[in-house]
Design a protein around this motif. Sequence first.
Motif, PDB file in Angstrom:
ATOM      1  N   GLY A 115       0.943  -1.249   0.102  1.00  0.00           N
ATOM      2  CA  GLY A 115       0.021  -0.129  -0.140  1.00  0.00           C
ATOM      3  C   GLY A 115       0.873   1.081   0.035  1.00  0.00           C
ATOM      4  O   GLY A 115       0.600   2.169   0.543  1.00  0.00           O
ATOM      5  N   SER A 116       1.879   1.160  -0.834  1.00  0.00           N
ATOM      6  CA  SER A 116       3.059   2.388  -0.617  1.00  0.00           C
ATOM      7  C   SER A 116       2.734   3.586  -1.377  1.00  0.00           C
ATOM      8  O   SER A 116       1.894   3.524  -2.337  1.00  0.00           O
ATOM      9  CB  SER A 116       4.185   1.753  -1.322  1.00  0.00           C
ATOM     10  N   SER A 117       2.913   4.887  -0.876  1.00  0.00           N
ATOM     11  CA  SER A 117       2.840   5.907  -1.536  1.00  0.00           C
ATOM     12  C   SER A 117       4.127   6.136  -2.450  1.00  0.00           C
ATOM     13  O   SER A 117       5.081   5.238  -2.281  1.00  0.00           O
ATOM     14  CB  SER A 117       2.456   7.064  -0.893  1.00  0.00           C
ATOM     15  N   GLY A 118       4.083   7.147  -3.221  1.00  0.00           N
ATOM     16  CA  GLY A 118       5.450   7.277  -4.197  1.00  0.00           C
ATOM     17  C   GLY A 118       5.097   7.313  -5.362  1.00  0.00           C
ATOM     18  O   GLY A 118       5.649   7.925  -6.347  1.00  0.00           O
ATOM     19  N   LEU A 119       3.853   6.848  -5.939  1.00  0.00           N
ATOM     20  CA  LEU A 119       3.254   7.298  -7.301  1.00  0.00           C
ATOM     21  C   LEU A 119       2.107   7.670  -7.619  1.00  0.00           C
ATOM     22  O   LEU A 119       1.755   8.449  -8.240  1.00  0.00           O
ATOM     23  CB  LEU A 119       3.324   5.466  -8.169  1.00  0.00           C
ATOM     24  N   TYR A 120       1.259   7.537  -6.516  1.00  0.00           N
ATOM     25  CA  TYR A 120       0.013   8.130  -6.303  1.00  0.00           C
ATOM     26  C   TYR A 120      -0.708   8.682  -5.118  1.00  0.00           C
ATOM     27  O   TYR A 120      -0.565   7.814  -4.092  1.00  0.00           O
ATOM     28  CB  TYR A 120      -1.019   6.735  -6.602  1.00  0.00           C
ATOM     29  N   ILE A 198       3.487  -6.331  -1.740  1.00  0.00           N
ATOM     30  CA  ILE A 198       2.502  -7.155  -1.390  1.00  0.00           C
ATOM     31  C   ILE A 198       1.149  -6.150  -1.234  1.00  0.00           C
ATOM     32  O   ILE A 198       1.353  -5.280  -0.792  1.00  0.00           O
ATOM     33  CB  ILE A 198       2.735  -7.606   0.149  1.00  0.00           C
ATOM     34  N   TRP A 199       0.155  -6.451  -2.006  1.00  0.00           N
ATOM     35  CA  TRP A 199      -1.020  -5.545  -2.141  1.00  0.00           C
ATOM     36  C   TRP A 199      -2.301  -5.787  -1.956  1.00  0.00           C
ATOM     37  O   TRP A 199      -2.597  -7.246  -2.161  1.00  0.00           O
ATOM     38  CB  TRP A 199      -0.897  -5.006  -3.601  1.00  0.00           C
ATOM     39  N   GLU A 209      -3.924  -0.753  -9.352  1.00  0.00           N
ATOM     40  CA  GLU A 209      -3.066  -0.404 -10.640  1.00  0.00           C
ATOM     41  C   GLU A 209      -1.797   0.377 -10.058  1.00  0.00           C
ATOM     42  O   GLU A 209      -0.880   0.432 -10.969  1.00  0.00           O
ATOM     43  CB  GLU A 209      -3.765   0.483 -11.584  1.00  0.00           C
ATOM     44  N   VAL A 210      -1.726   0.790  -8.916  1.00  0.00           N
ATOM     45  CA  VAL A 210      -0.507   1.506  -8.538  1.00  0.00           C
ATOM     46  C   VAL A 210       0.571   0.517  -8.144  1.00  0.00           C
ATOM     47  O   VAL A 210       1.648   0.624  -8.413  1.00  0.00           O
ATOM     48  CB  VAL A 210      -0.768   2.238  -7.039  1.00  0.00           C
ATOM     49  N   ALA A 211       0.103  -0.638  -7.613  1.00  0.00           N
ATOM     50  CA  ALA A 211       0.962  -1.976  -7.328  1.00  0.00           C
ATOM     51  C   ALA A 211       1.552  -2.394  -8.771  1.00  0.00           C
ATOM     52  O   ALA A 211       3.031  -2.648  -8.829  1.00  0.00           O
ATOM     53  CB  ALA A 211       0.214  -3.061  -6.895  1.00  0.00           C
ATOM     54  N   GLU A 212       0.673  -2.547  -9.714  1.00  0.00           N
ATOM     55  CA  GLU A 212       1.204  -2.801 -11.084  1.00  0.00           C
ATOM     56  C   GLU A 212       2.384  -1.849 -11.660  1.00  0.00           C
ATOM     57  O   GLU A 212       3.015  -2.512 -12.426  1.00  0.00           O
ATOM     58  CB  GLU A 212       0.047  -3.071 -12.018  1.00  0.00           C
ATOM     59  N   GLU A 213       1.910  -0.401 -11.470  1.00  0.00           N
ATOM     60  CA  GLU A 213       2.909   0.517 -11.899  1.00  0.00           C
ATOM     61  C   GLU A 213       4.347   0.327 -11.204  1.00  0.00           C
ATOM     62  O   GLU A 213       5.287   0.162 -11.876  1.00  0.00           O
ATOM     63  CB  GLU A 213       2.299   1.801 -11.908  1.00  0.00           C
ATOM     64  N   PHE A 214       4.082   0.004  -9.801  1.00  0.00           N
ATOM     65  CA  PHE A 214       5.511  -0.186  -9.086  1.00  0.00           C
ATOM     66  C   PHE A 214       5.933  -1.320  -9.994  1.00  0.00           C
ATOM     67  O   PHE A 214       7.377  -1.453  -9.982  1.00  0.00           O
ATOM     68  CB  PHE A 214       5.114  -0.658  -7.780  1.00  0.00           C
ATOM     69  N   SER A 221      11.413  -6.685  -9.082  1.00  0.00           N
ATOM     70  CA  SER A 221      10.617  -6.851  -8.051  1.00  0.00           C
ATOM     71  C   SER A 221       9.527  -8.060  -8.460  1.00  0.00           C
ATOM     72  O   SER A 221       9.659  -8.647  -9.595  1.00  0.00           O
ATOM     73  CB  SER A 221       9.554  -5.458  -8.386  1.00  0.00           C
ATOM     74  N   GLU A 222       8.547  -8.544  -7.355  1.00  0.00           N
ATOM     75  CA  GLU A 222       7.669  -9.521  -7.763  1.00  0.00           C
ATOM     76  C   GLU A 222       6.583  -8.993  -6.944  1.00  0.00           C
ATOM     77  O   GLU A 222       6.688  -8.280  -5.634  1.00  0.00           O
ATOM     78  CB  GLU A 222       8.100 -10.789  -6.842  1.00  0.00           C
ATOM     79  N   LEU A 223       5.324  -9.102  -7.647  1.00  0.00           N
ATOM     80  CA  LEU A 223       4.065  -8.653  -7.173  1.00  0.00           C
ATOM     81  C   LEU A 223       3.274  -9.756  -6.682  1.00  0.00           C
ATOM     82  O   LEU A 223       3.119 -10.914  -7.232  1.00  0.00           O
ATOM     83  CB  LEU A 223       3.001  -7.779  -8.187  1.00  0.00           C
ATOM     84  N   PHE A 224       2.563  -9.734  -5.140  1.00  0.00           N
ATOM     85  CA  PHE A 224       1.829 -10.606  -4.362  1.00  0.00           C
ATOM     86  C   PHE A 224       0.491 -10.071  -4.092  1.00  0.00           C
ATOM     87  O   PHE A 224       0.511  -8.894  -3.477  1.00  0.00           O
ATOM     88  CB  PHE A 224       2.411 -11.192  -3.472  1.00  0.00           C
ATOM     89  N   TRP A 225      -0.658 -10.781  -4.694  1.00  0.00           N
ATOM     90  CA  TRP A 225      -1.877 -10.086  -4.211  1.00  0.00           C
ATOM     91  C   TRP A 225      -2.443 -10.684  -2.999  1.00  0.00           C
ATOM     92  O   TRP A 225      -2.325 -12.125  -2.895  1.00  0.00           O
ATOM     93  CB  TRP A 225      -3.075 -10.208  -5.195  1.00  0.00           C
ATOM     94  N   ILE A 226      -3.314 -10.056  -2.189  1.00  0.00           N
ATOM     95  CA  ILE A 226      -4.111 -10.604  -1.164  1.00  0.00           C
ATOM     96  C   ILE A 226      -5.599 -10.096  -1.342  1.00  0.00           C
ATOM     97  O   ILE A 226      -5.925  -9.015  -1.277  1.00  0.00           O
ATOM     98  CB  ILE A 226      -3.760 -10.003   0.277  1.00  0.00           C
TER      99      ILE A 226
END
Length: 254
Positions: A115-120, A198-199, A209-214, A221-226
């Motif tokens: 749930g990071s800020s930095g892009l949105y 982790i999003w 979509e922020v996670a996808e942009e990161f 990087s690797e993206l994991f959904w919950i």
Amino acid sequence: MTHRLKKEDKYNYIEAGEGTPIIVLHGLMGGLSNFDSVIDFFSTIGYKVIVPELPIYTMSLIKTNVKSFANYLHDFIEYKGFDKVVLLGNSLGGHIGLYHTKLFPEKVKALIITGSSGLYESAMGSGYTKRSDYEVIKKKAQEVFYDPEVATKEIVDDVYETVNDRNKLVKTLAIAKSAIRHNMAKDLPKMQTPTCIIWGKNDNVTPPEVAEEFDALLPDSELFWIDKCGHAAMMEHPNKFNDIMENWLTKRGF
């Protein structure tokens, strides 16, 4: 488990366990207790978990910005004598972790953001015009989670107290502006640090979509959904969060 706050020099922090240091960075309205499950789990499996209190409301207004907090984190790492650390950050804490990694890549062996800020940043510091209305604040606190019941009275009370403290509100708005100024879209492609994203699939604060942009911008990087999860995955689905993080750290040899 409740954890004792250590007070040393200019730092207040929780510390538990022994091993590879994981430094946990809380968000703008997030307390240290938001990471109780992370502390309890990782401190028993070979990690030293450290959760510093970030000086969000105690820095001078001119220093209330992402870069100052990243430098504060660097000073803390130096104070503790750590060579290389794993950083875990939620919301603003993720942004601070990313910015610190940009400034001091040699100090960070791995990064976990959720749930990071930095892009949105459109959600940060907004919507407090009716801050004296407890029910409005309660609704905003509940919107952070997929399950509104996670927003306990204690959490709502903390947010209400923060936004009705004029000094804290001014600092909150300063941080929101700083987060926009310190957008990291141009920096991320140059950052080689292994990153686990982790999003929550139902995050209303920093949408999926922020996670996808990161994930698209970061080279390693690797993206994991919950699923059925909002902005604070480590609170809403602590076991799933810990499993994903542990498996990723193990796979990467951290």
